[in-house]
Design a protein around this motif. Structure first.
Motif, PDB file in Angstrom:
ATOM      1  N   ASP A 130       0.846  -1.192   0.000  1.00 30.72           N
ATOM      2  CA  ASP A 130       0.000   0.000   0.000  1.00 30.72           C
ATOM      3  C   ASP A 130       0.885   1.246   0.000  1.00 30.72           C
ATOM      4  OD1 ASP A 130      -1.750   2.133   0.674  1.00 30.72           O
ATOM      5  OD2 ASP A 130      -3.115   0.722   1.653  1.00 30.72           O
ATOM      6  N   ALA A 131       0.726   2.092  -1.011  1.00 31.81           N
ATOM      7  CA  ALA A 131       1.573   3.290  -1.136  1.00 31.81           C
ATOM      8  C   ALA A 131       1.106   4.440  -0.250  1.00 31.81           C
ATOM      9  CB  ALA A 131       1.603   3.744  -2.597  1.00 31.81           C
ATOM     10  N   GLN A 132      -0.034   4.262   0.420  1.00 33.60           N
ATOM     11  CA  GLN A 132      -0.595   5.354   1.207  1.00 33.60           C
ATOM     12  C   GLN A 132      -0.680   5.064   2.700  1.00 33.60           C
ATOM     13  OE1 GLN A 132      -1.275   8.277  -0.263  1.00 33.60           O
ATOM     14  NE2 GLN A 132      -0.688   7.402  -2.247  1.00 33.60           N
ATOM     15  N   ASN A 133      -0.911   3.805   3.060  1.00 36.14           N
ATOM     16  CA  ASN A 133      -1.236   3.480   4.449  1.00 36.14           C
ATOM     17  C   ASN A 133      -0.214   2.543   5.092  1.00 36.14           C
ATOM     18  OD1 ASN A 133      -3.902   4.824   4.466  1.00 36.14           O
ATOM     19  ND2 ASN A 133      -4.392   3.266   2.922  1.00 36.14           N
ATOM     20  N   PRO A 134       0.036   2.730   6.395  1.00 30.48           N
ATOM     21  CA  PRO A 134       0.955   1.821   7.106  1.00 30.48           C
ATOM     22  C   PRO A 134       0.276   0.497   7.434  1.00 30.48           C
ATOM     23  CG  PRO A 134       0.045   3.415   8.630  1.00 30.48           C
ATOM     24  CD  PRO A 134      -0.461   3.802   7.267  1.00 30.48           C
ATOM     25  N   ALA A 135       1.078  -0.457   7.867  1.00 28.28           N
ATOM     26  CA  ALA A 135       0.563  -1.754   8.324  1.00 28.28           C
ATOM     27  C   ALA A 135       1.245  -2.102   9.637  1.00 28.28           C
ATOM     28  CB  ALA A 135       0.815  -2.843   7.284  1.00 28.28           C
ATOM     29  N   LEU A 136       0.546  -2.882  10.441  1.00 33.66           N
ATOM     30  CA  LEU A 136       1.058  -3.282  11.747  1.00 33.66           C
ATOM     31  C   LEU A 136       0.786  -4.762  11.948  1.00 33.66           C
ATOM     32  CD1 LEU A 136       2.219  -2.407  14.571  1.00 33.66           C
ATOM     33  CD2 LEU A 136      -0.162  -2.078  15.275  1.00 33.66           C
ATOM     34  N   ALA A 137       1.796  -5.494  12.424  1.00 34.95           N
ATOM     35  CA  ALA A 137       1.638  -6.930  12.647  1.00 34.95           C
ATOM     36  C   ALA A 137       2.370  -7.334  13.923  1.00 34.95           C
ATOM     37  CB  ALA A 137       2.179  -7.730  11.464  1.00 34.95           C
ATOM     38  N   VAL A 138       1.934  -8.448  14.496  1.00 38.52           N
ATOM     39  CA  VAL A 138       2.569  -9.032  15.680  1.00 38.52           C
ATOM     40  C   VAL A 138       2.967 -10.462  15.330  1.00 38.52           C
ATOM     41  CG1 VAL A 138       2.283  -9.716  18.085  1.00 38.52           C
ATOM     42  CG2 VAL A 138       1.232  -7.605  17.267  1.00 38.52           C
ATOM     43  N   SER A 139       4.209 -10.820  15.649  1.00 45.24           N
ATOM     44  CA  SER A 139       4.697 -12.169  15.383  1.00 45.24           C
ATOM     45  C   SER A 139       4.965 -12.903  16.688  1.00 45.24           C
ATOM     46  CB  SER A 139       5.990 -12.129  14.557  1.00 45.24           C
ATOM     47  OG  SER A 139       5.716 -11.769  13.216  1.00 45.24           O
ATOM     48  N   ALA A 140       4.532 -14.163  16.738  1.00 44.31           N
ATOM     49  CA  ALA A 140       4.793 -15.028  17.884  1.00 44.31           C
ATOM     50  C   ALA A 140       5.770 -16.115  17.461  1.00 44.31           C
ATOM     51  CB  ALA A 140       3.500 -15.658  18.384  1.00 44.31           C
ATOM     52  N   PHE A 141       6.702 -16.462  18.359  1.00 48.22           N
ATOM     53  CA  PHE A 141       7.729 -17.460  18.078  1.00 48.22           C
ATOM     54  C   PHE A 141       7.721 -18.535  19.159  1.00 48.22           C
ATOM     55  CE2 PHE A 141       9.135 -13.404  16.375  1.00 48.22           C
ATOM     56  CZ  PHE A 141       9.482 -13.733  15.068  1.00 48.22           C
ATOM     57  N   GLY A 142       8.035 -19.777  18.753  1.00 45.68           N
ATOM     58  CA  GLY A 142       8.106 -20.885  19.694  1.00 45.68           C
ATOM     59  C   GLY A 142       9.480 -21.056  20.304  1.00 45.68           C
ATOM     60  N   SER A 143      10.166 -19.962  20.516  1.00 44.12           N
ATOM     61  CA  SER A 143      11.486 -19.967  21.142  1.00 44.12           C
ATOM     62  C   SER A 143      11.673 -18.631  21.831  1.00 44.12           C
ATOM     63  CB  SER A 143      12.587 -20.168  20.097  1.00 44.12           C
ATOM     64  OG  SER A 143      13.873 -19.912  20.651  1.00 44.12           O
ATOM     65  N   SER A 144      12.379 -18.631  22.943  1.00 40.29           N
ATOM     66  CA  SER A 144      12.670 -17.359  23.613  1.00 40.29           C
ATOM     67  C   SER A 144      13.777 -16.597  22.899  1.00 40.29           C
ATOM     68  CB  SER A 144      13.071 -17.607  25.072  1.00 40.29           C
ATOM     69  OG  SER A 144      14.267 -18.368  25.131  1.00 40.29           O
ATOM     70  N   SER A 145      14.436 -17.268  21.953  1.00 35.95           N
ATOM     71  CA  SER A 145      15.492 -16.636  21.162  1.00 35.95           C
ATOM     72  C   SER A 145      15.480 -17.259  19.766  1.00 35.95           C
ATOM     73  CB  SER A 145      16.860 -16.824  21.834  1.00 35.95           C
ATOM     74  OG  SER A 145      17.880 -16.182  21.104  1.00 35.95           O
ATOM     75  N   ALA A 146      14.523 -16.813  18.938  1.00 35.14           N
ATOM     76  CA  ALA A 146      14.322 -17.428  17.627  1.00 35.14           C
ATOM     77  C   ALA A 146      15.489 -17.159  16.680  1.00 35.14           C
ATOM     78  CB  ALA A 146      13.023 -16.920  17.006  1.00 35.14           C
ATOM     79  N   GLY A 147      16.169 -16.030  16.860  1.00 37.05           N
ATOM     80  CA  GLY A 147      17.254 -15.666  15.962  1.00 37.05           C
ATOM     81  C   GLY A 147      16.726 -15.152  14.637  1.00 37.05           C
ATOM     82  N   THR A 148      17.470 -14.228  14.031  1.00 35.90           N
ATOM     83  CA  THR A 148      17.106 -13.707  12.715  1.00 35.90           C
ATOM     84  C   THR A 148      18.342 -13.637  11.845  1.00 35.90           C
ATOM     85  OG1 THR A 148      15.298 -12.358  13.617  1.00 35.90           O
ATOM     86  CG2 THR A 148      16.133 -11.763  11.434  1.00 35.90           C
ATOM     87  N   VAL A 149      18.257 -14.239  10.668  1.00 36.77           N
ATOM     88  CA  VAL A 149      19.343 -14.182   9.695  1.00 36.77           C
ATOM     89  C   VAL A 149      18.814 -13.434   8.483  1.00 36.77           C
ATOM     90  CG1 VAL A 149      20.953 -15.480   8.260  1.00 36.77           C
ATOM     91  CG2 VAL A 149      20.285 -16.365  10.510  1.00 36.77           C
ATOM     92  N   SER A 150      19.218 -12.178   8.331  1.00 35.08           N
ATOM     93  CA  SER A 150      18.802 -11.359   7.190  1.00 35.08           C
ATOM     94  C   SER A 150      19.669 -11.710   5.987  1.00 35.08           C
ATOM     95  CB  SER A 150      18.944  -9.873   7.523  1.00 35.08           C
ATOM     96  OG  SER A 150      18.815  -9.080   6.358  1.00 35.08           O
ATOM     97  N   LEU A 151      19.045 -12.138   4.897  1.00 31.58           N
ATOM     98  CA  LEU A 151      19.833 -12.541   3.728  1.00 31.58           C
ATOM     99  C   LEU A 151      20.643 -11.379   3.135  1.00 31.58           C
ATOM    100  CD1 LEU A 151      18.081 -15.069   4.070  1.00 31.58           C
ATOM    101  CD2 LEU A 151      17.994 -15.240   1.587  1.00 31.58           C
ATOM    102  N   PRO A 152      20.043 -10.194   2.907  1.00 29.78           N
ATOM    103  CA  PRO A 152      20.857  -9.099   2.369  1.00 29.78           C
ATOM    104  C   PRO A 152      22.046  -8.751   3.255  1.00 29.78           C
ATOM    105  CG  PRO A 152      18.535  -8.598   2.146  1.00 29.78           C
ATOM    106  CD  PRO A 152      18.622  -9.820   3.013  1.00 29.78           C
ATOM    107  N   THR A 153      21.808  -8.685   4.561  1.00 28.88           N
ATOM    108  CA  THR A 153      22.895  -8.330   5.475  1.00 28.88           C
ATOM    109  C   THR A 153      23.950  -9.425   5.523  1.00 28.88           C
ATOM    110  OG1 THR A 153      21.383  -7.015   6.830  1.00 28.88           O
ATOM    111  CG2 THR A 153      23.453  -7.703   7.853  1.00 28.88           C
TER     112      THR A 153
END
Length: 209
Positions: free
Chosen positions: A152-175
């Motif tokens: 959407d070029a006009q409006n923001p979005a908001l989401a909540v994510s739940a994980f089955g780990s206290s430390s799910a980790g994130t590996v960003s492919l570009p980074t």
């Protein structure tokens, strides 16, 4: 009759296979107490089990760039051993959460406001995509590359994510690919391009002054 050597090899293989299975299904380890208290915590009361860091999001203006606010064991030590964590994802108009993985957990995404285009790629390289509206949920299987995009070029979005780990980790492919020390010529060969293109990609990820 099987020889002692072949019997030993069989049991060795059996033990090894059990080890592989255990590694494959390992997530957060089970704990043998109700909860875990870090060594630096001296008082355990209701405050220990309370996280107030998201209060700043209530009533706040949307950010100017995509933003993730995490509630993992690093931010909320009471989660250690509980196999759960959360993240709030804020998407200004036209922004994306670039392709990434969570090596230690699946992700259950709930769209609170706006709409999101989401998708993941399985181990056969099949892409699964969906456009989500407010109130929709989507599951990203553990360890698979996935993304979210506010088209959407006009409006923001908001989401909540739940994980089955206290430390799910994130590996960003570009980074991981273009903001680390992998040599340019290796990346150029991997992507069937030239070093100049790789350097341009790296420059695009460099912090702005």
């Amino acid at each position: 009759m099987a020889s002692a050597s072949s019997t030993f090899k069989f049991f060795s293989l059996l033990v090894a296979s059990f080890a592989v299975v255990q590694i494959a299904i390992a997530g957060d380890p089970d704990i043998v107490s109700d909860f875990l208290v870090p060594p630096n915590v001296t008082t355990v009361d209701g405050s220990f089990f309370t996280f107030t860091g998201m209060r700043s999001l209530v009533g706040a203006q949307p950010p100017s760039a995509f933003k993730v606010s995490k509630v993992s064991a690093a931010e909320f030590p009471a989660l250690i051993g509980q196999s759960v964590s959360y993240a709030v994802l804020q998407f200004p108009a036209g922004t994306t959460n670039p392709p990434h993985t969570h090596p230690r957990s699946a992700e259950l995404l709930f769209v609170v406001g706006g709409s999101l285009q989401v998708g993941f790629v399985d181990t056969t390289n099949k892409l699964f995509t969906q456009t989500l509206q407010a109130g929709d949920m989507f599951i990203f299987p553990k360890g698979l590359v996935h993304f979210q995009y506010n088209a959407d070029a006009q409006n923001p979005a908001l989401a909540v994510s739940a994980f089955g780990s206290s430390s799910a980790g994130t590996v960003s492919l570009p980074t991981t690919l273009f903001a680390t020390s992998i040599e340019d010529n290796i990346l150029a060969k991997a992507f069937n391009t030239d070093v100049a293109t790789i350097q341009a990609l790296k420059a695009g990820l460099a912090p702005k002054p």
